[in-house]
Design a protein around this motif. Structure first.
Motif, PDB file in Angstrom:
ATOM      1  N   UNK A   1      56.887   5.464  52.195  1.00 46.58           N
ATOM      2  CA  UNK A   1      56.987   6.305  50.984  1.00 46.58           C
ATOM      3  C   UNK A   1      58.121   7.188  51.289  1.00 46.58           C
ATOM      4  N   UNK A   2      58.734   7.724  50.229  1.00 46.58           N
ATOM      5  CA  UNK A   2      59.807   8.625  50.098  1.00 46.58           C
ATOM      6  C   UNK A   2      60.033   9.298  48.888  1.00 46.58           C
ATOM      7  N   UNK A   3      60.569  10.308  48.913  1.00 48.73           N
ATOM      8  CA  UNK A   3      60.840  11.247  47.837  1.00 48.73           C
ATOM      9  C   UNK A   3      61.954  10.558  46.899  1.00 48.73           C
ATOM     10  N   UNK A   4      61.493  10.736  45.615  1.00 46.76           N
ATOM     11  CA  UNK A   4      62.545   9.728  44.824  1.00 46.76           C
ATOM     12  C   UNK A   4      63.913  10.394  44.661  1.00 46.76           C
ATOM     13  N   UNK A   5      64.914   9.822  44.285  1.00 49.47           N
ATOM     14  CA  UNK A   5      66.370  10.347  44.360  1.00 49.47           C
ATOM     15  C   UNK A   5      66.485  11.341  43.134  1.00 49.47           C
ATOM     16  N   UNK A   6      65.559  11.204  42.316  1.00 52.13           N
ATOM     17  CA  UNK A   6      65.763  11.985  40.955  1.00 52.13           C
ATOM     18  C   UNK A   6      65.065  13.367  41.143  1.00 52.13           C
ATOM     19  N   UNK A   7      64.535  13.532  42.264  1.00 58.81           N
ATOM     20  CA  UNK A   7      63.891  14.993  42.521  1.00 58.81           C
ATOM     21  C   UNK A   7      62.449  14.766  42.493  1.00 58.81           C
ATOM     22  N   UNK A   8      61.636  16.060  42.609  1.00 60.94           N
ATOM     23  CA  UNK A   8      60.349  16.056  42.449  1.00 60.94           C
ATOM     24  C   UNK A   8      59.764  15.899  43.830  1.00 60.94           C
ATOM     25  N   UNK A   9      58.485  16.429  44.283  1.00 60.75           N
ATOM     26  CA  UNK A   9      58.081  16.752  45.596  1.00 60.75           C
ATOM     27  C   UNK A   9      57.328  15.373  46.048  1.00 60.75           C
ATOM     28  N   UNK A  10      56.877  14.682  45.134  1.00 64.59           N
ATOM     29  CA  UNK A  10      55.936  13.564  45.220  1.00 64.59           C
ATOM     30  C   UNK A  10      56.664  12.389  46.017  1.00 64.59           C
ATOM     31  N   UNK A  11      56.137  12.113  47.084  1.00 65.49           N
ATOM     32  CA  UNK A  11      56.426  10.767  47.907  1.00 65.49           C
ATOM     33  C   UNK A  11      56.013   9.428  47.044  1.00 65.49           C
ATOM     34  N   UNK A  12      56.871   8.542  47.028  1.00 62.45           N
ATOM     35  CA  UNK A  12      56.434   7.416  46.155  1.00 62.45           C
ATOM     36  C   UNK A  12      56.558   6.078  47.096  1.00 62.45           C
ATOM     37  N   UNK A  13      55.782   5.192  47.138  1.00 63.01           N
ATOM     38  CA  UNK A  13      55.958   3.903  47.682  1.00 63.01           C
ATOM     39  C   UNK A  13      57.526   3.096  47.413  1.00 63.01           C
ATOM     40  N   UNK A  14      58.062   2.949  48.372  1.00 60.33           N
ATOM     41  CA  UNK A  14      59.326   2.035  48.105  1.00 60.33           C
ATOM     42  C   UNK A  14      60.582   2.730  47.220  1.00 60.33           C
ATOM     43  N   UNK A  15      60.515   4.103  47.069  1.00 59.06           N
ATOM     44  CA  UNK A  15      61.545   4.615  46.291  1.00 59.06           C
ATOM     45  C   UNK A  15      62.897   4.460  46.903  1.00 59.06           C
ATOM     46  N   UNK A  16      62.795   4.729  48.216  1.00 56.70           N
ATOM     47  CA  UNK A  16      64.192   4.278  48.986  1.00 56.70           C
ATOM     48  C   UNK A  16      64.767   2.974  48.777  1.00 56.70           C
ATOM     49  N   UNK A  17      64.067   2.106  48.221  1.00 57.16           N
ATOM     50  CA  UNK A  17      64.498   0.425  48.269  1.00 57.16           C
ATOM     51  C   UNK A  17      64.835   0.139  46.988  1.00 57.16           C
ATOM     52  N   UNK A  18      64.097   0.618  45.848  1.00 54.37           N
ATOM     53  CA  UNK A  18      64.219   0.100  44.536  1.00 54.37           C
ATOM     54  C   UNK A  18      65.204   0.465  43.505  1.00 54.37           C
ATOM     55  N   UNK A  19      65.521  -0.317  42.682  1.00 52.45           N
ATOM     56  CA  UNK A  19      66.540  -0.175  41.861  1.00 52.45           C
ATOM     57  C   UNK A  19      66.211  -0.289  40.478  1.00 52.45           C
ATOM     58  N   UNK A  20      66.712   0.601  39.253  1.00 54.87           N
ATOM     59  CA  UNK A  20      66.544   0.004  37.986  1.00 54.87           C
ATOM     60  C   UNK A  20      67.964  -0.728  37.354  1.00 54.87           C
ATOM     61  N   UNK A  21      67.778  -1.274  36.300  1.00 51.80           N
ATOM     62  CA  UNK A  21      68.992  -2.078  35.979  1.00 51.80           C
ATOM     63  C   UNK A  21      70.036  -1.033  35.571  1.00 51.80           C
ATOM     64  N   UNK A  22      69.868  -0.125  34.944  1.00 49.74           N
ATOM     65  CA  UNK A  22      70.811   0.744  34.866  1.00 49.74           C
ATOM     66  C   UNK A  22      71.582   1.373  35.952  1.00 49.74           C
ATOM     67  N   UNK A  23      70.873   1.622  36.936  1.00 49.29           N
ATOM     68  CA  UNK A  23      71.610   1.962  38.135  1.00 49.29           C
ATOM     69  C   UNK A  23      72.633   0.855  38.902  1.00 49.29           C
ATOM     70  N   UNK A  24      71.971  -0.288  38.746  1.00 50.19           N
ATOM     71  CA  UNK A  24      72.701  -1.596  39.328  1.00 50.19           C
ATOM     72  C   UNK A  24      74.282  -1.580  38.113  1.00 50.19           C
ATOM     73  N   UNK A  25      74.013  -1.473  36.952  1.00 51.36           N
ATOM     74  CA  UNK A  25      75.183  -1.436  35.910  1.00 51.36           C
ATOM     75  C   UNK A  25      76.315  -0.275  36.314  1.00 51.36           C
ATOM     76  N   UNK A  26      75.868   1.005  36.618  1.00 48.06           N
ATOM     77  CA  UNK A  26      76.351   1.804  36.941  1.00 48.06           C
ATOM     78  C   UNK A  26      77.407   1.931  38.212  1.00 48.06           C
ATOM     79  N   UNK A  27      76.567   1.268  39.349  1.00 41.10           N
ATOM     80  CA  UNK A  27      77.167   1.165  40.529  1.00 41.10           C
ATOM     81  C   UNK A  27      78.408   0.010  40.645  1.00 41.10           C
ATOM     82  N   UNK A  28      77.890  -1.056  39.644  1.00 41.39           N
ATOM     83  CA  UNK A  28      78.772  -2.351  39.957  1.00 41.39           C
ATOM     84  C   UNK A  28      79.497  -2.770  38.359  1.00 41.39           C
ATOM     85  N   UNK A  29      80.312  -1.819  37.654  1.00 36.16           N
ATOM     86  CA  UNK A  29      80.825  -1.840  36.729  1.00 36.16           C
ATOM     87  C   UNK A  29      82.012  -2.818  36.319  1.00 36.16           C
TER      88      UNK A  29
END
Length: 715
Positions: free
Chosen positions: A307-335
């Protein structure tokens, strides 16, 4: 928040003086439900008050005290039919358990009693019905003592290895899942002990259909895991287990013991198959460990949390937050547009196609019960590089290069995310497993940096987890605030797995570096392990010091699970050491140990695949490979490279450099009669010290090791 004592005399005395029951809570740092119970119940004011007024509370890390954990887990499993962590157990002041369970919600939930109700009920029973509570606890404990005894009867010998190995193979084949590999459907655990058994079984059954099937099962499982989401494609290493049968959505924590055993399994697969793919995965794992789980002292940390805090903020820890990706993030990083790709595809298009990234996320709802992964993607290789290349009309080399660029960029982005909690505790046993990993991989791929890291690990153990005064291993040490290595007072003494895994690591380190000091220390540690933990009555080793009267059951671990059982590893250590030292008593001890576990080996060998490997090693007797030569000379290196390129599960490797007073020559006088032929490095392959004719040519040595003869095999 109420106060919880560590496991120790102060808490025991308080319980006796105040005549209160003990509430023992057992967990570990990366345990998800432990954190949940901590938050819901232990931080609840009302529950905290009940606990502190009526109980003496003890908090225990099961990784620091596996001996205490095993005793009470045995009780919980026997009385509730299940087990797991967090484990909640209530004890009398003299440490006898009378009620136990695992996770409890804070308040009653439907028909499930809440933690508060359970505390109230236990207080009432303790006041009004105490003698019945105590006597039922005593009865169960007595039954457990009888039921967990593992002993060898005088005059018995170990079971027949080929029969046991065949049965173990059949049981594994029966639970094997053909499509994605692994055993049972879901959740799926890597269980390297199974894979190492299958490859060892193949090595002595190469010409049978069972042998071929065993190898195929192991290689297919390792391949599917490496392509799956359980493998971190961006930052390397393996997660704990998969929640589905296709190795896709993992439980995201990363454990040191998994990395260590998987690195060995993957490098073994590369020796067996000759495929670079498997060697790359092994190196990949060690890259992760060197970067993220290494202390500057040379030690290795225990784990990274799920578990870790999500990059978009908020105090709640979420399972896998450090490791997962949205499609829009991938597009933004690899244009960037990929040169020469059809339809002016971008780097993101190629990456998303290859790794199964979907606009709406690629995690099925049933794999995400808490809704933490909605819209997210867990990367999983969906196509071979060849298919992805064909799809985009570019070369295989070009696709490999583009994917590597993409992964490196994603890794940079990930570095800026809040990291999951790192458990910086350093455990002797897991550091021992890691020693084997760096030594074995380093030797096979001939990588000096990996071997140097292994040596650093060996030095760390000697400096920080060896009590030179008392000549004993310590269980753990810790990273302090100034990044220095710290010890607690009093330190925890080492357990059987600490001795066994370190000895195995030292033997592997000797074979990889041929520095005699590691062999010498392994011999010392084995002598110490024998004195402290050997069961003179029934054979085999106890998990912990039998003279510790705060540990109510003297158990012998009889399961090779996420980690191998220390008795399984010890059986092999004793055998290897008997060949290095000429000590017959160690050979006999190994046989007595295997005899003690006969019943289990005969009936359910699938529970002890690592011990079955030790039994096979006894049966097929170890080859002694002696290289006469100067350690760093090129001719010696060539012969060693030949030995290391092959999977030879039943061998010991040693160097005779002509010094008569060396550690090995003193113990094995026969080495003095072996010499170089014509002044060049020479190999002797012996069984029971009956040796083949000496060979100096690496190709001849290869044939001798594989076929037992230097003749060219006839086609």
């Amino acid at each position: 928040m109420f106060f919880r004592y560590p496991w120790g005399q102060e808490a025991f005395d308080k319980a006796k003086t105040e005549d209160k029951p003990i509430f023992l809570s057992v967990g570990y740092s990366t345990c998800h439900w432990c954190h949940v119970m901590e938050r819901e119940s232990f931080e609840d004011e009302e529950i905290g008050k009940i606990l502190s007024e009526n109980f003496v509370c003890i908090k225990l890390d099961r990784e620091e005290r596996p001996d205490v954990d095993k005793v009470y887990m045995t009780f919980v499993q026997a009385t509730s039919g299940g087990g797991g962590w967090p484990m909640s157990v209530w004890l009398t002041p003299d440490l006898r358990p009378f009620v136990g369970g695992t996770y409890f919600p804070p308040r009653d939930h439907g028909r499930r009693p809440g933690f508060k109700s359970i505390l109230t009920r236990i207080m009432e029973q303790w006041q009004n019905n105490r003698s019945a509570l105590e006597s039922s606890g005593d009865r169960i404990l007595e039954a457990l003592k009888k039921g967990t005894a593992i002993t060898a009867n005088p005059g018995e010998s170990p079971p027949l290895a080929p029969d046991v190995a065949n049965r173990c193979f059949q049981q594994l084949a029966h639970s094997y899942e053909e499509e994605y590999g692994g055993f049972r459907d879901a959740p799926k655990f890597p269980t390297p002990v199974n894979l190492m058994f299958l490859m060892s079984y193949w090595s002595v059954n190469r010409s049978t259909s069972e042998g071929v099937e065993a190898l195929q099962m192991a290689l297919h499982t390792l391949r599917m895991m490496a392509l799956g989401g359980i493998h971190d494609h961006v930052a390397q290493g393996f997660h704990r287990y998969s929640t589905d049968s296709s190795w896709h959505v993992p439980h995201f924590e990363k454990m040191l013991y998994d990395q260590a055993q998987l690195a060995v399994a993957y490098i073994t697969a590369s020796q067996v198959s000759g495929e670079q793919f498997f060697a790359d995965v092994a190196k990949d794992i060690l890259l992760y460990v060197s970067r993220d789980l290494s202390d500057k002292s040379g030690g290795f940390y225990s784990a990274e949390d799920a578990d870790s805090v999500s990059a978009s903020g908020g105090p709640e820890k979420r399972e896998g937050a450090f490791c997962v990706w949205t499609a829009s993030e991938v597009r933004e990083i690899l244009p960037d547009v990929a040169e020469g790709a059809t339809g002016s595809a971008t780097l993101a298009d190629i990456f998303m196609h290859h790794y199964g990234v979907k606009e709406q996320g690629n995690v099925a709802p049933e794999q995400d019960p808490h809704g933490e992964l909605q819209g997210q993607n867990v990367l999983i290789v969906r196509y071979s590089v060849e298919l992805t290349a064909a799809h985009f009309g570019i070369s295989v080399e070009k696709v490999s290069e583009l994917l590597a660029t993409a992964r490196a960029r994603m890794a940079e982005v990930r570095k800026s995310r809040p990291r999951p909690h790192l458990d910086t505790k350093m455990l002797a046993s897991w550091n021992g497993l890691m020693l084997s990993a760096y030594a074995r991989v380093g030797a096979v791929v001939e990588d000096k940096a990996l071997l140097e890291r292994a040596v650093q690990g060996g030095n760390f153990l000697k400096e920080h987890l060896w009590d030179a005064e008392r000549q004993t291993i310590l269980r753990s040490c810790y990273r302090g605030d100034q990044m220095e290595v710290q010890q607690i007072s009093p330190p925890i003494s080492g357990f059987l797995d600490d001795y066994a895994f370190i000895i195995c690591g030292l033997l592997d380190l000797y074979e990889a570096t041929l520095q005699t000091k590691w062999l010498q220390w392994a011999e010392e540690l084995q002598l110490k392990q024998d004195v402290l933990l050997w069961d003179d009555q029934g054979a085999g080793y106890f998990c912990s010091d039998p003279s510790d009267n705060t540990v109510l059951l003297q158990l012998k671990e009889d399961q090779d699970g996420a980690e191998p059982s220390a008795n399984s590893v010890s059986a092999f250590n004793l055998l290897r050491l008997s060949h290095y030292t000429g000590r017959q008593d160690w050979l006999q001890k190994s046989q007595q140990l295997l005899t003690a576990f006969s019943d289990r080996l005969n009936k359910v060998p699938i529970a002890l695949p690592e011990m079955v490997r030790s039994l096979m090693a006894q049966h097929y007797t170890l080859k002694q490979i002696v290289i006469c030569g100067q350690r760093d000379a090129p001719d010696t290196t060539n012969l060693l490279a030949t030995v290391n390129s092959l999977f030879l599960p039943y061998k010991v490797l040693m160097i005779a450099d002509g010094t008569a007073d060396s550690f090995l020559c003193q113990r094995l006088p026969v080495l003095s009669s072996m010499s170089q032929l014509g002044g060049v490095a020479t190999a002797y392959v012996c069984q029971d010290f009956t040796c083949s004719l000496p060979v100096t040519d690496p190709q001849e040595l290869r044939r001798l090791l594989l076929h037992g003869t230097t003749d060219m095999p006839t086609e």
